[in-house]
Design an enzyme around this catalytic site. Structure first.
Site, PDB file in Angstrom:
ATOM      1  N   TYR A  15      -2.916  -4.186   0.768  1.00  0.00           N
ATOM      2  CA  TYR A  15      -2.123  -3.019   0.437  1.00  0.00           C
ATOM      3  C   TYR A  15      -1.652  -3.432  -0.206  1.00  0.00           C
ATOM      4  CZ  TYR A  15      -0.381   2.012   0.158  1.00  0.00           C
ATOM      5  OH  TYR A  15      -0.191   3.098  -0.031  1.00  0.00           O
ATOM      6  N   LYS A  52       0.032  -2.903  -3.641  1.00  0.00           N
ATOM      7  CA  LYS A  52       0.148  -1.462  -3.974  1.00  0.00           C
ATOM      8  C   LYS A  52       1.789  -2.247  -4.953  1.00  0.00           C
ATOM      9  CE  LYS A  52      -1.360   1.949  -2.901  1.00  0.00           C
ATOM     10  NZ  LYS A  52      -1.744   3.326  -4.424  1.00  0.00           N
TER      11      LYS A  52
HETATM   12  N1  LIG Z   1      -0.678   8.721   3.573  1.00  0.00           N
HETATM   13  C1  LIG Z   1       0.522   8.025   2.680  1.00  0.00           C
HETATM   14  O1  LIG Z   1       0.776   7.473   3.550  1.00  0.00           O
HETATM   15  C2  LIG Z   1       0.438   6.902   1.489  1.00  0.00           C
HETATM   16  C3  LIG Z   1       1.906   6.449   1.570  1.00  0.00           C
HETATM   17  C4  LIG Z   1       1.825   5.141   0.331  1.00  0.00           C
HETATM   18  C5  LIG Z   1       1.143   6.331  -0.610  1.00  0.00           C
HETATM   19  N2  LIG Z   1      -0.102   6.437  -0.155  1.00  0.00           N
HETATM   20  C6  LIG Z   1      -1.121   6.473  -1.528  1.00  0.00           C
HETATM   21  O2  LIG Z   1      -0.921   7.495  -1.821  1.00  0.00           O
HETATM   22  C7  LIG Z   1      -2.511   8.491  -3.180  1.00  0.00           C
HETATM   23  C8  LIG Z   1      -2.925   9.051  -2.261  1.00  0.00           C
HETATM   24  O3  LIG Z   1      -3.946   9.249  -0.796  1.00  0.00           O
HETATM   25  P1  LIG Z   1      -3.772   9.928   0.155  1.00  0.00           P
HETATM   26  O4  LIG Z   1      -1.811   9.929   1.074  1.00  0.00           O
HETATM   27  O5  LIG Z   1      -3.827  11.502  -0.421  1.00  0.00           O
HETATM   28  O6  LIG Z   1      -4.362   9.670   0.608  1.00  0.00           O
HETATM   29  P2  LIG Z   1      -6.212  10.041   0.794  1.00  0.00           P
HETATM   30  O7  LIG Z   1      -7.003   9.275   1.409  1.00  0.00           O
HETATM   31  O8  LIG Z   1      -6.227  11.819   1.561  1.00  0.00           O
HETATM   32  O9  LIG Z   1      -6.560  10.259  -0.782  1.00  0.00           O
HETATM   33  C9  LIG Z   1      -6.901   9.508  -1.198  1.00  0.00           C
HETATM   34  C10 LIG Z   1      -8.019   9.504  -2.089  1.00  0.00           C
HETATM   35  O10 LIG Z   1      -8.613   8.292  -2.709  1.00  0.00           O
HETATM   36  C11 LIG Z   1     -10.177   8.708  -2.980  1.00  0.00           C
HETATM   37  N3  LIG Z   1     -10.568   7.752  -2.937  1.00  0.00           N
HETATM   38  C12 LIG Z   1     -10.167   6.433  -2.371  1.00  0.00           C
HETATM   39  N4  LIG Z   1     -11.224   5.443  -2.775  1.00  0.00           N
HETATM   40  C13 LIG Z   1     -11.745   5.930  -4.147  1.00  0.00           C
HETATM   41  C14 LIG Z   1     -12.692   5.116  -5.686  1.00  0.00           C
HETATM   42  N5  LIG Z   1     -12.773   4.193  -5.061  1.00  0.00           N
HETATM   43  N6  LIG Z   1     -13.049   6.021  -6.203  1.00  0.00           N
HETATM   44  C15 LIG Z   1     -12.631   7.214  -6.792  1.00  0.00           C
HETATM   45  N7  LIG Z   1     -11.381   8.103  -5.548  1.00  0.00           N
HETATM   46  C16 LIG Z   1     -11.277   7.526  -4.370  1.00  0.00           C
HETATM   47  C17 LIG Z   1     -10.131   9.509  -2.005  1.00  0.00           C
HETATM   48  O11 LIG Z   1     -11.832   9.980  -1.371  1.00  0.00           O
HETATM   49  C18 LIG Z   1      -9.779  10.220  -1.312  1.00  0.00           C
HETATM   50  O12 LIG Z   1      -9.434  11.825  -2.197  1.00  0.00           O
HETATM   51  C19 LIG Z   1      -3.009   6.486  -2.622  1.00  0.00           C
HETATM   52  O13 LIG Z   1      -2.862   5.589  -3.662  1.00  0.00           O
HETATM   53  C20 LIG Z   1      -2.406   5.855  -1.668  1.00  0.00           C
HETATM   54  O14 LIG Z   1      -2.324   4.242  -1.608  1.00  0.00           O
HETATM   55  C21 LIG Z   1      -0.716   7.085   0.512  1.00  0.00           C
END
Ligand SMILES: NC(=O)c1ccc[n+]([C@@H]2O[C@H](COP(=O)([O-])OP(=O)(O)OC[C@H]3O[C@@H](n4cnc5c(N)ncnc54)[C@H](O)[C@@H]3O)[C@@H](O)[C@H]2O)c1
Length: 269
Positions: free
Chosen positions: A168, A172
């Site tokens: 990851y 990123k």
């Molecule tokens: N939640 C955290 O703590 C956090 C922290 C930093 C960054 N992020 C980033 O924020 C973004 C959103 O994540 P989130 O927190 O809403 O989590 P989440 O898991 O709720 O949402 C991620 C979404 O991406 C979709 N997804 C995953 N693989 C996919 C694919 N191959 N094709 C299409 N869609 C796909 C999932 O089904 C989900 O709806 C991500 O890029 C994540 O890496 C999250």
């Protein structure tokens, strides 16, 4: 008073729930129409579920209840041909494209040796190549509009590596390099490219990834202590959406090649 995104159309991946849904709804509140996608099936190797068809339908319902138009599709960000076909059809239906938010992502945590070559590959395919594919699917729309804003969701772990999160972290950090590379080359076309770096957000990923740290705890309690110190609470997705509205709007017209942090200090120590 007109919304801050009146007349704009935004394409958002991973919008079935979590931050992606919050961005779709928040941008719609500011007057944007939206094109959204989420995964058509469970992504392999994950220890928490990807969004369901019902969750994507709920995003559609929430945007439509605001009186905005939305086109939704179940398309994997790894499917470049599928993404291109879907976005070009959706842009034809909604008339234009101004904003791309490459938000979809996965986080498969664990000590470095438990992150198999298969987990490594899937993580890079979704989190890095998937972001590249998202740009390829939408960039013609931005060019046709005479410019626009590309926003890539990286992470605090795209600025500072987090323990038990090797693949990851790499994906990123890679997103940052992609954004900076494109920012230089697309400036002449009026297209801005920025990254957003959330801390621990209250979504299934935030909760699922945190729970997945458990294997590393037995192996290296010192590193586990670092993680719990970094996670005093979870950020509400709407806090990240506020930044998305700014970067999607003309208010940020001089912001490009930037890394915007909303992480409660996670990456600063
Ligand atoms: N939640 C955290 O703590 C956090 C922290 C930093 C960054 N992020 C980033 O924020 C973004 C959103 O994540 P989130 O927190 O809403 O989590 P989440 O898991 O709720 O949402 C991620 C979404 O991406 C979709 N997804 C995953 N693989 C996919 C694919 N191959 N094709 C299409 N869609 C796909 C999932 O089904 C989900 O709806 C991500 O890029 C994540 O890496 C999250």
């Amino acid at each position: 008073m007109p919304g801050r995104l009146e007349g704009k159309v935004a394409f958002i991946t991973g919008a079935g729930r979590g931050q992606g849904r919050a961005h779709a709804v928040r941008l719609a509140e500011e007057g944007a129409d939206v094109i959204v996608t989420d995964a058509p099936a469970q992504v392999e190797h994950m220890n928490y579920p990807t969004a369901s068809a019902g969750e994507l339908a709920e995003t559609v319902r929430q945007v439509e209840s605001l009186g905005r138009r939305i086109v939704a599709g179940a398309i994997d960000v790894r499917d470049l041909a599928g993404m291109k076909a879907f976005v070009s059809d959706a842009v034809a239906r909604l008339g234009r494209l101004d904003v791309i938010i490459a938000n979809a992502g996965i986080d498969i945590t664990g000590p470095w040796h438990a992150q198999t070559p298969e987990i490594w590959q899937t993580t890079l395919d979704v989190n890095l190549t998937g972001v590249y594919n998202t740009v390829l699917a939408g960039v013609d729309g931005l060019l046709a509009a005479g410019g626009g804003s590309i926003i890539m969701t990286s992470s605090a772990n795209g600025l500072k590596a987090g323990p038990f999160n090797m693949a990851y972290n790499v994906s990123k950090f890679g997103v940052v390099a992609l954004a900076k590379s494109l920012a230089m080359e697309l400036a002449k076309d009026g297209i801005r490219v920025n990254t957003v770096h959330p801390g621990s957000v209250d979504t299934p990923m935030g909760v699922g990834a945190r729970d997945g740290f458990e294997p590393g705890r037995e192996e290296n309690p010192n590193l586990y202590g670092m993680i719990t110190k970094w996670m005093p609470g979870l950020i509400d997705p709407s806090e990240i959406s506020n930044l998305m509205v700014y970067l999607a709007s003309d208010e940020s017209k001089w912001a490009t090649g930037g890394a915007f942090v909303v992480d409660g200090g996670l990456s600063s120590y």
